[in-house]
Write a protein that holds these residues in place. Structure first.
Motif, short mmCIF file in Angstrom:
data_model
loop_
_atom_site.label_atom_id
_atom_site.label_comp_id
_atom_site.label_asym_id
_atom_site.label_seq_id
_atom_site.Cartn_x
_atom_site.Cartn_y
_atom_site.Cartn_z
N ASP A 113 0.83 -1.21 0.00
CA ASP A 113 0.00 0.00 0.00
C ASP A 113 0.87 1.26 0.00
O ASP A 113 0.64 2.19 0.78
N SER A 114 1.87 1.26 -0.87
CA SER A 114 2.80 2.41 -0.95
C SER A 114 2.71 3.04 -2.34
O SER A 114 3.65 2.98 -3.13
N HIS A 115 1.55 3.61 -2.64
CA HIS A 115 1.30 4.20 -3.95
C HIS A 115 1.65 5.69 -3.94
O HIS A 115 1.63 6.34 -2.89
N LEU A 116 1.93 6.20 -5.14
CA LEU A 116 2.29 7.61 -5.29
C LEU A 116 1.28 8.33 -6.17
O LEU A 116 0.61 7.73 -7.01
N LEU A 117 1.21 9.65 -5.97
CA LEU A 117 0.39 10.53 -6.79
C LEU A 117 1.25 11.66 -7.34
O LEU A 117 2.06 12.23 -6.61
N LEU A 118 1.08 11.96 -8.62
CA LEU A 118 1.74 13.12 -9.22
C LEU A 118 0.81 14.30 -9.11
O LEU A 118 -0.36 14.25 -9.51
N LEU A 119 1.32 15.40 -8.54
CA LEU A 119 0.54 16.62 -8.34
C LEU A 119 1.25 17.77 -9.05
O LEU A 119 2.46 17.96 -8.87
N SER A 128 5.08 32.65 -15.84
CA SER A 128 4.46 31.56 -15.08
C SER A 128 5.42 30.38 -15.03
O SER A 128 6.23 30.19 -15.94
N HIS A 129 5.32 29.59 -13.99
CA HIS A 129 6.21 28.45 -13.80
C HIS A 129 5.40 27.23 -13.38
O HIS A 129 4.42 27.35 -12.65
N GLN A 130 5.84 26.07 -13.86
CA GLN A 130 5.18 24.81 -13.51
C GLN A 130 5.95 24.12 -12.38
O GLN A 130 7.18 24.21 -12.30
N HIS A 131 5.20 23.45 -11.50
CA HIS A 131 5.79 22.74 -10.37
C HIS A 131 5.16 21.35 -10.30
O HIS A 131 3.94 21.20 -10.46
N HIS A 132 6.00 20.34 -10.04
CA HIS A 132 5.51 18.96 -9.99
C HIS A 132 6.05 18.28 -8.74
O HIS A 132 7.25 18.35 -8.44
N TRP A 133 5.16 17.59 -8.02
CA TRP A 133 5.53 16.87 -6.81
C TRP A 133 5.01 15.44 -6.87
O TRP A 133 4.01 15.17 -7.54
N LEU A 134 5.67 14.55 -6.14
CA LEU A 134 5.13 13.23 -5.87
C LEU A 134 4.70 13.18 -4.41
O LEU A 134 5.48 13.54 -3.52
N HIS A 135 3.46 12.77 -4.18
CA HIS A 135 2.93 12.64 -2.83
C HIS A 135 2.54 11.19 -2.59
O HIS A 135 2.21 10.45 -3.52
#
Length: 433
Positions: free
Chosen positions: A57-63, A75-82
């Motif tokens: 149960d260790s799934h990731l989400l791209l935000l 403008s600037h884009q930002h990407h995270w993994l949560h």
């Protein structure tokens, strides 16, 4: 190590290693490098990682979000993994590759979609006549530049609306992009086709255009991002009809019954699915709910109405069976835009209040609890599941890059690599670290 352990044992050990460790392991010896970069190993490692994530149960989400710098008006884009968990903690922040297109630096690339660790990016997701720019694997820092799609319409008289979808074709082990472009010509007759469809194949490295005879007359570009479920893209469409306007003495188009349009990524064929009868005339949006298709019914924006507010969630329990549409729950958040659903059942959405301010929140339908998160003044626009993978490691046209430490160019720059593609020079930045 092969003197002490059988090759099959080494193979099993390598399959369980994380991506970053495997990249370092390619430097151990030629046999390891050859094994890790093989297509068979890359696919086996992906399946092993997905199975391990399901078990643990260790799934990731791209935000993804965009921000605006008032100083230089950019403008600037930002990407995270949560982590895909109730805590929703940050796993890592992703740095977009710094690439020069036509001598113009482009580091602010918006997300079209993600699949198996690959992210499809475009230069400006708000531009009406746009096209995807590259396919990116942030885990192994490789990119594939996409060729410009063929011109859909030569006429510049009318504006265009464009919709993109990115997904994985499991039948051919290929990653594809669906591109739908519609001319905004409301006065044309249906006999004059106004929508073009193109598909890019990563395996072929080229775009394919569909003939007008196979494209549904009701298909319209410019709608929300397609929902990719069960190997199909899904969009909300309206049945179009044409009538003659006596006042203007010309034909006009108008929308009729609402339905869900589908595009099968493997067969590259169009189809449709009926909406639930209870939502036949309601304003809805479409999304993916786990492995199922979801419809979101939006109520009118009224702070005084304490009953008919927020949105209702409906899910198709059995794919393709209209009778299996089932009402799940109501989200009592006023004027909410849904980005997606977490595996724990919580909903991630943007909430607008009566003062015109917005915030990103996670809503638990079981307890009605709301948790705010994110950075103030950032506009969040994308969320989807993500898995770290080696995909692109064996791709002939994938180019490695290193993120520059300064705004565009690292002071410790060692060298640059230039390649000629479609008549333009693309420069990729490599750093010493």
């Amino acid at each position: 190590m092969s003197d002490y352990l059988p090759e099959e044992i080494i193979h099993k050990i390598l399959l369980k290693l994380p991506v970053k460790t495997l990249i370092k392991s390619t430097l151990v010896c030629k046999s390891w490098k050859s094994l890790i970069k093989s297509s068979t190993f890359i696919q086996s490692h992906l399946r092993t990682t997905i199975d391990s994530n399901d078990q643990n149960d260790s799934h990731l989400l791209l935000l993804s979000a965009s921000s605006y710098n008032r100083r230089d008006e950019t403008s600037h884009q930002h990407h995270w993994l949560h982590w895909d968990s109730p805590e929703f903690g940050e796993y890592s922040m992703l740095s977009t590759p710094v690439i020069f297109l036509k001598n113009k630096p482009v580091s602010d690339l918006g997300v079209v979609g993600t699949s198996n660790g690959l992210v499809c990016l475009e230069v400006d997701q708000f531009y009406s006549d746009r096209s995807p720019t590259l396919i990116w694997n942030p885990s192994i820092r490789k990119v594939v530049m996409l060729p410009t799609p063929p011109v859909c319409f030569t006429s510049t008289k009318y504006d265009k609306y464009t919709t993109h979808g990115f997904g994985y074709d499991a039948h051919s082990n290929d990653y594809k992009i669906l591109r739908v472009v519609t001319l905004l010509d409301d006065h044309s007759d249906l006999s004059r086709f106004a929508t073009a469809v193109q598909v890019y194949s990563l395996a072929r490295g080229s775009w394919k255009s569909f003939s007008a005879s196979v494209i549904p007359v009701d298909l319209q570009g410019g709608s929300e991002r397609p929902a990719f479920v069960n190997g199909n893209f899904h969009t909300l469409e309206a049945r179009l009809s044409v009538y003659y306007n006596d006042h203007y003495e010309e034909h006009h188009k108008c929308g009729g019954d609402l339905f869900i349009g589908t595009f099968n990524l493997a067969t590259e064929e169009f189809g449709e699915i009926r909406r639930p009868e209870a939502l036949r005339e309601d304003r809805c949006s479409i999304s993916r709910y786990g492995d199922s298709l979801a419809l979101i019914k939006h109520y009118n924006y009224d702070f005084r109405d304490l009953v008919n507010r927020g949105c209702d969630i409906w899910v198709m329990k059995q794919y393709g069976v209209a009778e299996s549409w089932t009402y799940l729950f109501n989200i009592s958040v006023v004027q909410a835009s849904i980005y997606g659903f977490k595996r724990c059942g919580e909903v991630v959405l943007m909430e607008n209040n009566e003062r015109g301010r917005s915030r990103m929140i996670s809503f638990d339908p079981k307890t009605n609890q709301v948790k705010a998160f994110g950075i103030e003044d950032y506009i969040y626009y994308f969320m989807d599941s993500f898995v770290e993978s080696l995909v692109l490691l064996d791709h002939a046209n994938a180019i490695s890059y290193q993120v520059a430490r300064t705004k565009y160019i690292n002071l410790q720059l060692q060298y640059t690599l230039t390649s000629l593609l479609n008549g333009y020079v693309y420069i990729y930045i490599y750093s010493a670290s």
